[in-house]
Design a protein around this motif. Sequence first.
Motif, PDB file in Angstrom:
ATOM      1  N   GLY A  54       0.732  -1.370  -0.417  1.00  0.00           N
ATOM      2  CA  GLY A  54      -0.105   0.088   0.157  1.00  0.00           C
ATOM      3  C   GLY A  54       0.650   1.444   0.144  1.00  0.00           C
ATOM      4  O   GLY A  54       0.202   2.412   0.012  1.00  0.00           O
ATOM      5  N   ASP A  74      -0.073   3.079  10.641  1.00  0.00           N
ATOM      6  CA  ASP A  74      -0.141   1.359  10.158  1.00  0.00           C
ATOM      7  C   ASP A  74      -1.787   1.060   9.803  1.00  0.00           C
ATOM      8  O   ASP A  74      -1.828   0.755   8.647  1.00  0.00           O
ATOM      9  CB  ASP A  74       0.553   0.463  10.552  1.00  0.00           C
ATOM     10  CG  ASP A  74       1.831   0.926  11.290  1.00  0.00           C
ATOM     11  OD1 ASP A  74       2.595   1.596   9.943  1.00  0.00           O
ATOM     12  OD2 ASP A  74       2.060   0.156  12.183  1.00  0.00           O
ATOM     13  N   MET A  78      -3.086  -0.371   5.734  1.00  0.00           N
ATOM     14  CA  MET A  78      -3.569  -1.562   5.298  1.00  0.00           C
ATOM     15  C   MET A  78      -5.470  -1.241   4.444  1.00  0.00           C
ATOM     16  O   MET A  78      -4.848  -2.188   4.112  1.00  0.00           O
ATOM     17  CB  MET A  78      -4.362  -1.952   6.592  1.00  0.00           C
ATOM     18  CG  MET A  78      -2.958  -2.813   7.705  1.00  0.00           C
ATOM     19  SD  MET A  78      -3.198  -3.557   9.342  1.00  0.00           S
ATOM     20  CE  MET A  78      -2.774  -2.519  10.512  1.00  0.00           C
ATOM     21  N   GLY A 134      -3.137  -6.449   4.605  1.00  0.00           N
ATOM     22  CA  GLY A 134      -2.102  -6.521   4.989  1.00  0.00           C
ATOM     23  C   GLY A 134      -2.414  -8.508   6.097  1.00  0.00           C
ATOM     24  O   GLY A 134      -3.379  -9.143   6.588  1.00  0.00           O
ATOM     25  N   ASN A 137      -2.921  -6.418  11.282  1.00  0.00           N
ATOM     26  CA  ASN A 137      -2.461  -6.177  12.519  1.00  0.00           C
ATOM     27  C   ASN A 137      -1.137  -5.169  12.222  1.00  0.00           C
ATOM     28  O   ASN A 137       0.044  -4.886  11.566  1.00  0.00           O
ATOM     29  CB  ASN A 137      -1.473  -6.964  13.595  1.00  0.00           C
ATOM     30  CG  ASN A 137      -1.966  -8.031  14.300  1.00  0.00           C
ATOM     31  OD1 ASN A 137      -3.271  -7.861  14.741  1.00  0.00           O
ATOM     32  ND2 ASN A 137      -2.350  -9.166  13.480  1.00  0.00           N
ATOM     33  N   VAL A 140       3.877  -3.947  11.238  1.00  0.00           N
ATOM     34  CA  VAL A 140       3.827  -5.511  10.832  1.00  0.00           C
ATOM     35  C   VAL A 140       3.959  -4.843   8.744  1.00  0.00           C
ATOM     36  O   VAL A 140       3.308  -3.852   9.184  1.00  0.00           O
ATOM     37  CB  VAL A 140       3.544  -6.663  10.841  1.00  0.00           C
ATOM     38  CG1 VAL A 140       4.583  -7.219  11.879  1.00  0.00           C
ATOM     39  CG2 VAL A 140       2.159  -6.622  10.565  1.00  0.00           C
ATOM     40  N   ASP A 143       4.831  -7.400   3.749  1.00  0.00           N
ATOM     41  CA  ASP A 143       6.168  -8.808   3.162  1.00  0.00           C
ATOM     42  C   ASP A 143       5.311  -9.448   3.760  1.00  0.00           C
ATOM     43  O   ASP A 143       5.420 -11.412   3.742  1.00  0.00           O
ATOM     44  CB  ASP A 143       7.883  -8.141   3.487  1.00  0.00           C
ATOM     45  CG  ASP A 143       8.240  -7.597   2.544  1.00  0.00           C
ATOM     46  OD1 ASP A 143       7.524  -7.558   1.309  1.00  0.00           O
ATOM     47  OD2 ASP A 143       9.423  -7.543   2.474  1.00  0.00           O
ATOM     48  N   ALA A 145       2.728 -10.002   5.918  1.00  0.00           N
ATOM     49  CA  ALA A 145       1.603 -10.350   5.895  1.00  0.00           C
ATOM     50  C   ALA A 145       1.728 -12.140   4.349  1.00  0.00           C
ATOM     51  O   ALA A 145       0.646 -12.806   4.375  1.00  0.00           O
ATOM     52  CB  ALA A 145       0.633  -9.482   4.811  1.00  0.00           C
TER      53      ALA A 145
HETATM   54  N1  UDP Z   1       0.947  -2.975   7.134  1.00  0.00           N
HETATM   55  C1  UDP Z   1       0.009  -2.839   8.567  1.00  0.00           C
HETATM   56  N2  UDP Z   1       0.323  -4.336   8.483  1.00  0.00           N
HETATM   57  C2  UDP Z   1       0.366  -5.552   7.548  1.00  0.00           C
HETATM   58  C3  UDP Z   1       0.208  -5.064   7.184  1.00  0.00           C
HETATM   59  C4  UDP Z   1       0.525  -3.258   6.348  1.00  0.00           C
HETATM   60  O1  UDP Z   1       0.351  -2.022  10.088  1.00  0.00           O
HETATM   61  O2  UDP Z   1       0.137  -6.665   7.627  1.00  0.00           O
HETATM   62  C5  UDP Z   1       0.685  -0.654   7.396  1.00  0.00           C
HETATM   63  C6  UDP Z   1       2.160  -0.340   7.062  1.00  0.00           C
HETATM   64  O3  UDP Z   1       1.675   0.960   7.699  1.00  0.00           O
HETATM   65  C7  UDP Z   1       3.589  -0.774   6.019  1.00  0.00           C
HETATM   66  C8  UDP Z   1       1.592  -0.368   5.184  1.00  0.00           C
HETATM   67  O4  UDP Z   1       0.303  -1.051   5.211  1.00  0.00           O
HETATM   68  O5  UDP Z   1       4.157   0.856   6.042  1.00  0.00           O
HETATM   69  C9  UDP Z   1       1.771   0.257   3.290  1.00  0.00           C
HETATM   70  O6  UDP Z   1       2.374  -1.365   3.038  1.00  0.00           O
HETATM   71  P1  UDP Z   1       3.805  -1.621   2.943  1.00  0.00           P
HETATM   72  O7  UDP Z   1       4.448  -1.233   4.132  1.00  0.00           O
HETATM   73  O8  UDP Z   1       4.389  -3.447   3.369  1.00  0.00           O
HETATM   74  O9  UDP Z   1       3.863  -1.700   1.699  1.00  0.00           O
HETATM   75  P2  UDP Z   1       4.740  -2.208  -0.153  1.00  0.00           P
HETATM   76  O10 UDP Z   1       6.029  -1.069   0.849  1.00  0.00           O
HETATM   77  O11 UDP Z   1       4.560  -3.255  -0.387  1.00  0.00           O
HETATM   78  O12 UDP Z   1       3.894  -1.271  -0.994  1.00  0.00           O
END
Ligand code: UDP
Length: 244
Positions: A54, A74, A78, A134, A137, A140, A143, A145
């Motif tokens: 995201g 976070d 999500m 994700g 929660n 995290v 990745d 998830a």
């Molecule tokens: N996030 C989270 N829990 C999860 C998955 C995502 O809190 O299980 C939040 C977190 O703030 C993260 C954001 O959603 O920075 C976006 O996900 P991610 O950074 O993994 O996305 P990408 O960098 O792959 O676009």
Amino acid sequence: MPETRYQRVVIKISGEALQGDKSFGLDDRVALSLTDEIKRAHDLGVQIAIVLGGGNICNGLLGAALNMEQAASDYVGMVATIMNSLVLQECLSNKGIDTRVQTAIAMPQLAEPYIRLRAVRHLEKGRVLILGGGTGNPHVTTDSAAALRAAELKAELLMMGKNGVDGVYTDDPKRNPNASLLSKISFDEFLARRLEVIDTAAISLCQTNRIPICVFDCLGKGNIRHILQGEAIGTLISNNKDLE
Ligand code: UDP
């Protein structure tokens, strides 16, 4: 039917990849091209679950600028992954692919909640399963998830699609011009070298559950399909024994 090496995989696609050249949000050309890539992979008969990031909508910078609590920021992240999931679902549906979105944060008007056995059933029926929200929660990332879902759904491979990163390097190639691409590395070595391209939590989960991870450039043409057909693309991270 064309040959494939895997029956069931989880594909993680970073939000940054969906952003393309834009500074925020989704690039329609990237979304359409990824849709074509997923369709070709699906045509191989592989069961596919997709976890979207995201970061193209919310990458923590806004939360920091507004002094938001980490957990609050976070949760926005999500929700951003769910927005991406709903867009991808439409793109795939427009190509005639049967899909289901399941979310880790309940949004019953929009999608099913994540239920493992239902998820397995969708995969068995040949539907592309898109997993939004994700892990549900904070603290995290997607990745983790993707690793968690790969373990739960008994995927044989976790494909970590990155944007503009074609695999794991010996060092950060942006900072060190001598960094070289590794075609294979063990989980132990990945952790010992403190390589940063994937969360260590995701690495540990896959190591424990013996799920190899392929880190690859998800915008590279044909990459998804070729990896499923067993071609060595990107970097394969796996247990020491499996590398021999
Ligand atoms: N996030 C989270 N829990 C999860 C998955 C995502 O809190 O299980 C939040 C977190 O703030 C993260 C954001 O959603 O920075 C976006 O996900 P991610 O950074 O993994 O996305 P990408 O960098 O792959 O676009």
